[in-house]
Design a protein around this motif. Structure first.
Motif, PDB file in Angstrom:
ATOM      1  N   GLY A 171       0.821  -1.202   0.000  1.00  0.00           N
ATOM      2  CA  GLY A 171       0.000   0.000   0.000  1.00  0.00           C
ATOM      3  C   GLY A 171       0.853   1.249   0.000  1.00  0.00           C
ATOM      4  O   GLY A 171       2.016   1.223   0.414  1.00  0.00           O
ATOM      5  N   PRO A 228      -3.137  -0.741  -3.333  1.00  0.00           N
ATOM      6  CA  PRO A 228      -3.962   0.332  -2.776  1.00  0.00           C
ATOM      7  C   PRO A 228      -3.154   1.617  -2.598  1.00  0.00           C
ATOM      8  O   PRO A 228      -2.013   1.579  -2.116  1.00  0.00           O
ATOM      9  N   GLN A 283      -8.013  -0.058   5.613  1.00  0.00           N
ATOM     10  CA  GLN A 283      -9.279  -0.659   5.189  1.00  0.00           C
ATOM     11  C   GLN A 283      -9.180  -1.200   3.771  1.00  0.00           C
ATOM     12  O   GLN A 283      -9.713  -2.267   3.463  1.00  0.00           O
ATOM     13  N   MET A 284      -8.490  -0.473   2.906  1.00  0.00           N
ATOM     14  CA  MET A 284      -8.342  -0.914   1.514  1.00  0.00           C
ATOM     15  C   MET A 284      -7.514  -2.193   1.435  1.00  0.00           C
ATOM     16  O   MET A 284      -7.770  -3.059   0.595  1.00  0.00           O
ATOM     17  N   ARG A 298     -10.645  -5.838   0.108  1.00  0.00           N
ATOM     18  CA  ARG A 298     -10.505  -5.401  -1.290  1.00  0.00           C
ATOM     19  C   ARG A 298     -11.841  -4.981  -1.904  1.00  0.00           C
ATOM     20  O   ARG A 298     -11.862  -4.409  -2.994  1.00  0.00           O
ATOM     21  N   LYS A 332     -14.951   0.349  -0.784  1.00  0.00           N
ATOM     22  CA  LYS A 332     -14.953   1.446  -1.753  1.00  0.00           C
ATOM     23  C   LYS A 332     -14.853   2.778  -0.998  1.00  0.00           C
ATOM     24  O   LYS A 332     -15.843   3.277  -0.469  1.00  0.00           O
ATOM     25  N   PRO A 333     -13.673   3.352  -0.923  1.00  0.00           N
ATOM     26  CA  PRO A 333     -13.520   4.619  -0.180  1.00  0.00           C
ATOM     27  C   PRO A 333     -14.193   5.774  -0.918  1.00  0.00           C
ATOM     28  O   PRO A 333     -14.431   5.716  -2.128  1.00  0.00           O
TER      29      PRO A 333
END
Length: 403
Positions: free
Chosen positions: A63, A83, A252-253, A257, A260-261
């Protein structure tokens, strides 16, 4: 025993010129301390005593938190399902969330900072091609025009100018525009670099700061703010909060997976770091100046009423309200409420006090009355405001009471 192979590898890339972003690391580290172990990779100058780190489109890890990735980099990260969270106001790409300072809020904050100091001419120095500059100016100008005061615009598209001798082009254009402004005036610049330029040229023109021109920047970059003469007032960049929020979203990402932010997470901007470049209070009306001093000293701890103020003045209530509103840009009742709201926020943020105690300290008749007042002003209950603040700044209060 920790197995490093199972700990996510996180890259953080911030530009070396944006030293104000360094507080972002503290927010990320605080998030990690709360139970999320990460291996951090970041670009730094170790004078070749450590292996160099390269974070580009070919970087491999779990990330990224990046300040303004290129479109090629963004495409590569998304294609490889890495991410990414962006922390620059000048980047947008589908699938990459953006955690940014609330630029509209900063514009309003700047306008009110000048209005409180009795300034009645206003200018904004920005770059129309930059989104963050447009957002800051729109909010700044809206407050000024609503208050009914003259507004001036200075624009120099610095990034469009050729690199060789860029500063000379900027200096020439900026000097010409500053010469046309009335004085005294308050100038809000899009960032600290721009504000530092304004201070240098205003001084060249033989004007005094802040008497002839009060100058305010954005980001409170220690280097730029303390190398100007006089030192530059600036709106603090919420780096800690941005880092904490960016880490939370990135986590969270990584973990889900399917998460959806939101496209944008605006982080509150709430503090002007006052230094000498705006440290002035000038009101043409002696009565207004006296009343403003009384409001600032009494309203934080006492529910001051306009009627009480008028009783000590040689004016009718209607005449006083008209004079005050013409000078300050809003009514005395609004100024009292504004000062009391700022004090309530400060106590909720900085004191480990119950809401009941805050109500008593501020002179409210009950916690319920305080709660109604605070919600009218902020659309949040005091406990909701404190909870939101703590989520973004857990280092400030660790054991705050919410009731």
């Amino acid at each position: 025993m920790i197995n490093e192979k199972t700990i996510p590898k996180i890259g953080i890339r911030l530009p070396s010129w944006a030293t104000f972003t360094q507080t972002l690391y503290r927010g990320v580290l605080e998030f990690m301390r709360q139970g999320t172990p990460w291996q951090i990779q970041t670009i730094m100058d170790s004078t070749h005593e450590m292996k160099p780190v390269c974070i580009d489109k070919d970087w491999h890890g779990d990330g990224l938190i990046v300040f303004r990735p290129t479109l090629d980099e963004a495409s590569s990260f998304l294609e490889r399902d890495v991410p990414v969270v962006n922390v620059s106001s000048e980047f947008r790409a589908p699938g990459i969330p953006n955690v940014l300072p609330n630029n509209q809020q900063s514009g309003s904050l700047a306008a009110n900072h000048f209005l409180e100091r009795g300034i009645r001419n206003f200018a904004f120095y920005g770059d129309e091609s930059r989104e963050y500059s447009r957002d800051r100016e729109l909010a700044y100008r809206t407050v000024i025009e609503k208050a009914g005061f003259p507004y001036h615009r200075i624009d120099v598209a610095a990034h469009k100018l050729p690199w060789p001798r860029r500063w000379e082009y900027i200096h020439h254009s900026l000097r010409g525009q500053l010469q046309q402004l009335p004085t005294p005036i308050g100038i809000f610049a899009k960032d600290d670099i721009a504000a530092a330029n304004v201070i240098a040229i205003v001084s060249e023109l033989g004007l005094s700061i802040p008497e002839d021109a009060a100058v305010l920047g954005m980001n409170s970059d220690e280097i730029f703010c303390h190398t100007t003469m006089p030192p530059l007032s600036s709106i603090r960049y919420p780096g800690y909060q941005i880092g904490f929020q960016a880490a939370q979203i990135l986590s969270q990402m990584i973990d889900d997976r399917n998460f959806k932010p939101d496209p944008v997470y605006p982080i509150p901007v709430s503090e002007v770091v006052v230094r000498e470049s705006t440290n002035r209070f000038t009101y043409s009306d002696d009565i207004v100046e006296r009343v403003m001093h009384r409001i600032r000293t009494q309203a934080p701890t006492y529910p001051l009423r306009v009627k009480e103020i008028v009783n000590d003045l040689p004016l009718s209530k209607a005449a006083f309200i008209k004079r005050f509103s013409q000078s300050i840009g809003h009514s005395p009742k609004e100024e009292i409420s504004r000062v009391r709201t700022a004090e309530a926020k400060r106590l909720l943020e900085q004191k480990d006090w119950t809401v009941s105690r805050i109500a008593i300290e501020m002179g409210f008749e009950s916690p319920e009355e305080f709660g109604r007042f605070f919600k009218r002003r902020t659309e949040l209950k005091p406990t909701e405001y404190r909870r939101q603040f703590l989520q973004l700044r857990p280092e400030r209060i660790t054991r705050a009471k919410l009731s």
